[in-house]
Scaffold this motif. Structure first.
Motif, PDB file in Angstrom:
ATOM      1  N   SER A   1      18.671 -50.908  13.289  1.00  0.00           N
ATOM      2  CA  SER A   1      19.121 -52.301  13.173  1.00  0.00           C
ATOM      3  C   SER A   1      20.516 -52.420  12.582  1.00  0.00           C
ATOM      4  O   SER A   1      21.195 -53.419  12.791  1.00  0.00           O
ATOM      5  CB  SER A   1      18.138 -53.088  12.303  1.00  0.00           C
ATOM      6  N   ASP A   2      20.978 -51.380  11.861  1.00  0.00           N
ATOM      7  CA  ASP A   2      22.253 -51.486  11.167  1.00  0.00           C
ATOM      8  C   ASP A   2      23.371 -50.697  11.837  1.00  0.00           C
ATOM      9  O   ASP A   2      24.442 -50.506  11.268  1.00  0.00           O
ATOM     10  CB  ASP A   2      22.111 -51.022   9.718  1.00  0.00           C
ATOM     11  N   SER A   3      23.112 -50.198  13.052  1.00  0.00           N
ATOM     12  CA  SER A   3      24.144 -49.400  13.705  1.00  0.00           C
ATOM     13  C   SER A   3      23.890 -49.358  15.204  1.00  0.00           C
ATOM     14  O   SER A   3      22.755 -49.504  15.669  1.00  0.00           O
ATOM     15  CB  SER A   3      24.161 -47.977  13.141  1.00  0.00           C
ATOM     16  N   VAL A   4      24.982 -49.150  15.957  1.00  0.00           N
ATOM     17  CA  VAL A   4      24.836 -48.954  17.403  1.00  0.00           C
ATOM     18  C   VAL A   4      24.619 -47.484  17.725  1.00  0.00           C
ATOM     19  O   VAL A   4      24.420 -47.131  18.888  1.00  0.00           O
ATOM     20  CB  VAL A   4      26.077 -49.475  18.163  1.00  0.00           C
ATOM     21  N   HIS A   5      24.655 -46.646  16.696  1.00  0.00           N
ATOM     22  CA  HIS A   5      24.518 -45.208  16.912  1.00  0.00           C
ATOM     23  C   HIS A   5      23.128 -44.741  16.492  1.00  0.00           C
ATOM     24  O   HIS A   5      22.584 -45.189  15.480  1.00  0.00           O
ATOM     25  CB  HIS A   5      25.583 -44.442  16.116  1.00  0.00           C
ATOM     26  N   PRO A   6      22.544 -43.837  17.247  1.00  0.00           N
ATOM     27  CA  PRO A   6      21.208 -43.343  16.899  1.00  0.00           C
ATOM     28  C   PRO A   6      21.227 -42.509  15.620  1.00  0.00           C
ATOM     29  O   PRO A   6      22.261 -41.972  15.225  1.00  0.00           O
ATOM     30  CB  PRO A   6      20.815 -42.490  18.107  1.00  0.00           C
ATOM     31  N   GLN A   7      20.073 -42.418  14.994  1.00  0.00           N
ATOM     32  CA  GLN A   7      19.910 -41.633  13.772  1.00  0.00           C
ATOM     33  C   GLN A   7      18.909 -40.514  14.030  1.00  0.00           C
ATOM     34  O   GLN A   7      17.885 -40.723  14.681  1.00  0.00           O
ATOM     35  CB  GLN A   7      19.407 -42.504  12.619  1.00  0.00           C
ATOM     36  N   VAL A   8      19.199 -39.347  13.524  1.00  0.00           N
ATOM     37  CA  VAL A   8      18.287 -38.211  13.622  1.00  0.00           C
ATOM     38  C   VAL A   8      17.540 -38.089  12.296  1.00  0.00           C
ATOM     39  O   VAL A   8      18.159 -37.993  11.228  1.00  0.00           O
ATOM     40  CB  VAL A   8      19.041 -36.906  13.944  1.00  0.00           C
ATOM     41  N   LEU A   9      16.208 -38.104  12.370  1.00  0.00           N
ATOM     42  CA  LEU A   9      15.370 -37.980  11.182  1.00  0.00           C
ATOM     43  C   LEU A   9      14.687 -36.620  11.212  1.00  0.00           C
ATOM     44  O   LEU A   9      14.162 -36.196  12.252  1.00  0.00           O
ATOM     45  CB  LEU A   9      14.322 -39.091  11.151  1.00  0.00           C
ATOM     46  N   THR A  10      14.681 -35.933  10.076  1.00  0.00           N
ATOM     47  CA  THR A  10      14.084 -34.597   9.984  1.00  0.00           C
ATOM     48  C   THR A  10      12.854 -34.648   9.093  1.00  0.00           C
ATOM     49  O   THR A  10      12.891 -35.210   7.988  1.00  0.00           O
ATOM     50  CB  THR A  10      15.106 -33.587   9.428  1.00  0.00           C
ATOM     51  N   LEU A  11      11.757 -34.060   9.580  1.00  0.00           N
ATOM     52  CA  LEU A  11      10.488 -34.089   8.868  1.00  0.00           C
ATOM     53  C   LEU A  11       9.968 -32.684   8.647  1.00  0.00           C
ATOM     54  O   LEU A  11      10.165 -31.798   9.484  1.00  0.00           O
ATOM     55  CB  LEU A  11       9.431 -34.855   9.685  1.00  0.00           C
ATOM     56  N   SER A  12       9.287 -32.489   7.516  1.00  0.00           N
ATOM     57  CA  SER A  12       8.539 -31.245   7.306  1.00  0.00           C
ATOM     58  C   SER A  12       7.224 -31.386   8.050  1.00  0.00           C
ATOM     59  O   SER A  12       6.481 -32.367   7.860  1.00  0.00           O
ATOM     60  CB  SER A  12       8.289 -31.018   5.817  1.00  0.00           C
ATOM     61  N   TYR A  13       6.908 -30.433   8.915  1.00  0.00           N
ATOM     62  CA  TYR A  13       5.764 -30.606   9.822  1.00  0.00           C
ATOM     63  C   TYR A  13       5.228 -29.230  10.203  1.00  0.00           C
ATOM     64  O   TYR A  13       5.719 -28.575  11.118  1.00  0.00           O
ATOM     65  CB  TYR A  13       6.236 -31.367  11.063  1.00  0.00           C
ATOM     66  N   ALA A  14       4.214 -28.776   9.487  1.00  0.00           N
ATOM     67  CA  ALA A  14       3.611 -27.480   9.795  1.00  0.00           C
ATOM     68  C   ALA A  14       2.724 -27.589  11.024  1.00  0.00           C
ATOM     69  O   ALA A  14       1.992 -28.570  11.199  1.00  0.00           O
ATOM     70  CB  ALA A  14       2.801 -26.987   8.606  1.00  0.00           C
ATOM     71  N   LYS A  15       2.770 -26.561  11.879  1.00  0.00           N
ATOM     72  CA  LYS A  15       2.000 -26.538  13.118  1.00  0.00           C
ATOM     73  C   LYS A  15       1.081 -25.320  13.135  1.00  0.00           C
ATOM     74  O   LYS A  15       1.275 -24.371  12.366  1.00  0.00           O
ATOM     75  CB  LYS A  15       2.946 -26.517  14.322  1.00  0.00           C
ATOM     76  N   PRO A  16       0.057 -25.358  13.987  1.00  0.00           N
ATOM     77  CA  PRO A  16      -0.873 -24.223  14.043  1.00  0.00           C
ATOM     78  C   PRO A  16      -0.155 -22.891  14.187  1.00  0.00           C
ATOM     79  O   PRO A  16       0.782 -22.747  14.977  1.00  0.00           O
ATOM     80  CB  PRO A  16      -1.721 -24.541  15.284  1.00  0.00           C
ATOM     81  N   GLY A  17      -0.602 -21.926  13.381  1.00  0.00           N
ATOM     82  CA  GLY A  17      -0.014 -20.590  13.413  1.00  0.00           C
ATOM     83  C   GLY A  17       1.126 -20.389  12.452  1.00  0.00           C
ATOM     84  O   GLY A  17       1.536 -19.248  12.200  1.00  0.00           O
ATOM     85  N   ASP A  18       1.682 -21.485  11.901  1.00  0.00           N
ATOM     86  CA  ASP A  18       2.807 -21.356  10.974  1.00  0.00           C
ATOM     87  C   ASP A  18       2.377 -20.644   9.698  1.00  0.00           C
ATOM     88  O   ASP A  18       1.215 -20.713   9.272  1.00  0.00           O
ATOM     89  CB  ASP A  18       3.366 -22.732  10.599  1.00  0.00           C
ATOM     90  N   GLU A  19       3.335 -19.993   9.076  1.00  0.00           N
ATOM     91  CA  GLU A  19       3.095 -19.384   7.773  1.00  0.00           C
ATOM     92  C   GLU A  19       2.901 -20.478   6.733  1.00  0.00           C
ATOM     93  O   GLU A  19       3.576 -21.509   6.761  1.00  0.00           O
ATOM     94  CB  GLU A  19       4.284 -18.498   7.387  1.00  0.00           C
ATOM     95  N   LEU A  20       1.974 -20.271   5.794  1.00  0.00           N
ATOM     96  CA  LEU A  20       1.677 -21.267   4.770  1.00  0.00           C
ATOM     97  C   LEU A  20       1.995 -20.733   3.386  1.00  0.00           C
ATOM     98  O   LEU A  20       2.009 -19.521   3.155  1.00  0.00           O
ATOM     99  CB  LEU A  20       0.189 -21.644   4.818  1.00  0.00           C
ATOM    100  N   ASN A  21       2.224 -21.650   2.457  1.00  0.00           N
ATOM    101  CA  ASN A  21       2.335 -21.267   1.056  1.00  0.00           C
ATOM    102  C   ASN A  21       1.044 -20.566   0.627  1.00  0.00           C
ATOM    103  O   ASN A  21      -0.055 -20.946   1.037  1.00  0.00           O
ATOM    104  CB  ASN A  21       2.539 -22.498   0.168  1.00  0.00           C
ATOM    105  N   GLN A  22       1.177 -19.534  -0.207  1.00  0.00           N
ATOM    106  CA  GLN A  22       0.020 -18.802  -0.713  1.00  0.00           C
ATOM    107  C   GLN A  22      -0.024 -18.926  -2.231  1.00  0.00           C
ATOM    108  O   GLN A  22       0.884 -18.469  -2.931  1.00  0.00           O
ATOM    109  CB  GLN A  22       0.100 -17.327  -0.310  1.00  0.00           C
TER     110      GLN A  22
END
Length: 837
Positions: free
Chosen positions: A331-352
């Motif tokens: 709403s505040d710009s004519v330019h798109p914004q890229v948003l980055t999220l933390s998103y673990a997926k199946p098979g990813d390494e996990l905190n131990q």
């Protein structure tokens, strides 16, 4: 003449004589809620308990769209009656105010009855009045009566959960104690959510809903008072006479206080290391020095009750996957914004993580607990010290979810052992079917398990890991623990499937001893139940309904379940007169020819039994629950689609929850199945005796996991389904969030993931497909749909697509997307342009 006859036959066969999806159908769909809301009467009560013994209550109940009456109940005698002469009160108020007052629409505020129910006081148009019930005489009240609402809500004798969303109201906490109190909202699952404090000698007002439960604690964490919000009374007064509630009905969240219980020590977690501070001398003692960003000490601190030891987790950090989504039209710009999220997926390494023990006996030196018994955790949680401070325990959920263990650690030796071991040949439904209640005084635990083939509770000896006894057993399931009374050794449970001949998903309330004896049914009636205890715990208000039975509300003994009296039986006469008909319940055999599959059929309100209609299935096959409505309601999403000229069906196939373990296990490494063999068998069985169901025109729609299933219908069963709308589908389980997908599809990632992917199978698509997704979906990675689109393009498959800018998960709920989905089905299954006359 034959060609003409053939053409007419085709028209008749496809139901095109009348046609559907017209402009008037869309208007009727859009106005569905307005046309039918408020036509069901006597369907809901909110009890207002009073009396010296808490045996009386009153409530207001609707009798029409703009009418109601007040009911008075004496639970001890089992009597229910009009609270007073409504017409007589209206006549007197008309005389007193000079304005006409309707007896069936009395707007009485701050209504309150005397303890003996001989008088009541209320406010009407800003003035106070008193009514003598025996004579029916109304008189103007004093200023003292005008402030009657300050007498407030009845304190609850037990902490209860929020049970329903009644009308919006306020709750005003008046703290007449000298100490500050913390306010908690008690959620429906028993969890507590903080809402600030009310200082001693002050007030705090919050917006809430009638039926929502509230709890107040002091600084030491002691329970001070509990209340349930009411639409008619607002003040929750806490003083020296307020009885503290029992904490048998609520799970208590562990404290995260880094200060030791005796006040001597304080733990500091700085720069990934542990420091212990002597609060008397103020001297710090460095306990660890090797912590780092990649291997840190941190998070919660668990102190033993005698302050002799504490536990902290040390975590080896994994690199967390990042995904990007694009906000195309901020709403505040004519330019798109890229948003980055933390998103673990199946098979990813996990905190131990591993627990580290620090004890005074060892001069507070860290001792890492050997993880041989918990080598590959998806999660370590629910850590708790034994009351005697000699040991602590925690839950180990092994990655892949085929092992769940309670690990106990000796505080002296730091050695771990298995207190409870729960293996599975398939999966353990840890997110929905797990319960642990430690009983330290007896070295026991109440434990939930499907080891018998059905979800039940067991009493476990935590010294040996052996089952002392099954608390519940049989071909039915425990759905949840309501509360437990350790003094009486009793537990209250919500269960389903306990009644032969009833829908196995209907909820009931039971009580049973922890030794498995004396099971008492506290609800009865063919329907799904919800319940509410009286503040004194003596009575139970039991409300049950079905999709085709409006709510029935009765009063029961909370001890025996015995019926005391019927309170209300909802009336749907006006609803039926409006043209509305309830869903039809239907049961048919599943793929094995033995197992019953339960579902419903919804027809348009202008249904013509002589016409054939396309069939639309609303699908959600997520294994975490079951999804066919069981309680009475207007079910607008289903009926709004039906109004456009469709017969809507919804059923729970194998692979969904709340039935036997074998029923649930169908989903194991098999999400692509989605219960379709059961669904197709069910639809065919229904159509055999319902000629209005045209199985040559079948559509299906769903969102999220339902979106995955909707597209899968055209891939695996394109000979049966002809059109599908898939909203925000998790089309490839390797691309979706880790916790949901690994629970059902397992770990490590095997070839079955790819075999059941809509991406890898897109070339098999038959029929008409529409894909809807929101560009800001944070639940299912939008790449999931884009990868499907890529595969469809490569396979030269036609499809429709709608991207909803600025919206996230469930984008098909956007009004524009809802209309486009409706248009799609009208075009594909009615073969006409939508909204035309």
């Amino acid at each position: 003449m034959k060609p003409l006859l053939s053409f007419l036959t085709l028209i008749l066969a496809t139901g095109m004589v009348q046609g559907q999806g017209t402009r008037s159908d869309y208007v009727r769909s859009a106005n569905y809620g307005k046309r039918h809301t408020g036509l069901l009467v006597r369907n809901r009560i909110t009890p207002n308990w009073f009396g010296t013994s808490g045996d009386r209550f009153w409530y207001q109940v609707s009798t029409g769209k703009n009418s109601h009456e007040f009911i008075l109940v004496d639970a001890s005698s089992g009597t229910r009656q009009l609270a007073f002469d409504h017409e007589g009160v209206a006549k007197q108020l008309t005389e007193l105010t000079g304005a006409p007052v309707r007896g069936d629409a009395l707007k009485l505020n701050a209504l309150r009855f005397s303890d003996d129910a001989s008088t009541c006081q209320f406010q009407f148009k800003g003035k106070a009045y008193q009514l003598e019930l025996s004579s029916g005489h109304v008189k103007t009240g004093s200023s003292q009566i005008a402030n009657v609402e300050t007498e407030g809500l009845t304190p609850q004798m037990r902490v209860v959960r929020s049970r329903q969303n009644g009308p919006p109201t306020q709750i005003n906490f008046t703290n007449r104690l000298d100490e500050s109190l913390t306010i908690f909202w008690v959620k429906s699952d028993g969890g507590l959510q903080g809402y600030g404090k009310v200082a001693g000698g002050s007030e705090e007002q919050l917006s809430t809903y009638a039926g929502h439960a509230w709890l107040l604690k002091n600084k030491g964490g002691d329970l001070v008072a509990a209340f349930v919000a009411s639409p008619n009374r607002n003040n929750a007064i806490i003083n020296e006479d307020t009885p503290p509630p029992k904490q048998t009905q609520i799970r208590q969240r562990p404290s995260n206080d880094r200060q030791s219980p005796d006040g001597r020590w304080q733990v500091a977690l700085d720069e990934h290391n542990v420091t212990l501070i002597d609060r008397e001398s103020k001297q710090p003692k460095t306990l660890t020095e090797d912590g780092s960003e990649d291997s840190s000490f941190g998070g919660r601190v668990w102190w033993a009750a005698d302050s002799s030891a504490f536990v902290v987790m040390r975590t080896q950090r994994a690199t967390t996957r990042q995904i990007s989504i694009v906000k195309s039209s901020p709403s505040d710009s004519v330019h798109p914004q890229v948003l980055t999220l933390s998103y673990a997926k199946p098979g990813d390494e996990l905190n131990q993580s591993r627990p580290v023990l620090f004890s005074a006996q060892q001069d507070w030196q860290p001792r890492m607990i050997d993880n041989a018994l918990f080598p590959n955790p998806f999660a370590l949680n629910n850590l708790k010290w034994h009351e005697n401070s000699r040991s602590f325990s925690f839950l180990y959920n092994q990655r892949g979810h085929e092992v769940l263990r309670l690990i106990q650690v000796d505080a002296t030796s730091a050695k771990a052992r298995i207190a409870i071991d729960e293996p599975s040949d398939t999966f353990i439904c840890y997110s929905q079917k797990s319960y642990l209640r430690r009983i330290d005084q007896r070295d026991e635990a109440v434990w939930m398990s499907e080891r018998s083939g059905w979800n039940h509770l067991y009493l476990i000896d935590t010294n040996t890991g052996e089952v002392k006894n099954a608390i519940t057993s049989g071909n039915w399931v425990v759905r949840g623990v309501e509360r437990i009374d350790l003094e009486k050794r009793q537990i209250w449970l919500s269960v389903s499937g306990i009644d032969d001949g009833q829908d196995p998903y209907y909820l009931h309330l039971i009580r049973v001893n922890l030794d498995g004896t004396d099971l008492v049914r506290l609800t009865a009636g063919d329907g799904t139940h919800r319940w509410e205890d009286s503040p004194n715990g003596v009575y139970l208000i039991d409300t049950f309904s079905r999709v085709d039975l409006p709510p029935v509300c009765v009063l029961r003994s909370a001890r025996t379940g015995e019926l005391i009296c019927e309170l209300e039986r909802a009336d749907m006469k006006e609803l039926l007169e409006s043209g509305w008909q309830p869903p039809e319940r239907f049961v048919a055999k599943g793929r094995d020819g033995v197992t019953d599959i339960y579902g419903i059929i919804v027809r348009p309100t202008n249904f013509d039994p002589d016409q054939e209609y396309p069939v639309l299935e609303a699908i959600y096959a997520g294994p975490h629950s079951a999804f066919v409505p069981k309680n009475f309601g207007l079910h607008p999403r289903l009926y709004e689609m039906a109004e456009l000229g469709f017969i809507i069906v919804k059923m729970d196939g194998m692979g969904t929850s709340h039935r036997s373990k074998s029923f649930h296990d169908v989903c194991w490494k098999n999400l692509g199945d989605s219960g379709f063999p059961d669904r197709i068998a069910w639809i065919k069985a229904a159509a055999k005796t319902r000629p209005e169901m045209d199985l040559d025109r079948i559509g299906i729609w769903g969102g999220s996991a339902g979106g995955q299933s909707a597209m899968r219908a055209l891939i695996a069963h394109g000979d049966f389904y002809h059109a599908a709308v898939a909203d925000c589908g998790c089309h490839d389980n390797r691309v979706d969030k880790i916790w949901w997908n690994e629970q059902w599809m397992g770990w490590p990632i095997g070839p079955h993931y790819g075999e059941q992917s809509n991406v890898t199978q897109a070339h098999r698509l038959r029929g008409d497909l529409m894909l809807i997704w929101g560009e800001l979906d944070r639940n299912v990675d939008p790449a999931s749909t884009m990868q499907v689109i890529d595969a469809l393009v490569k396979a030269n498959k036609d499809f429709e697509q709608l991207i909803v800018p600025g919206h996230g998960h469930g984008a098909a709920g956007h009004p524009y997307a809802k209309r486009r989905q409706a248009d799609f089905f009208v075009r594909k299954l009615w073969n006409r342009e939508p909204r035309s006359e």
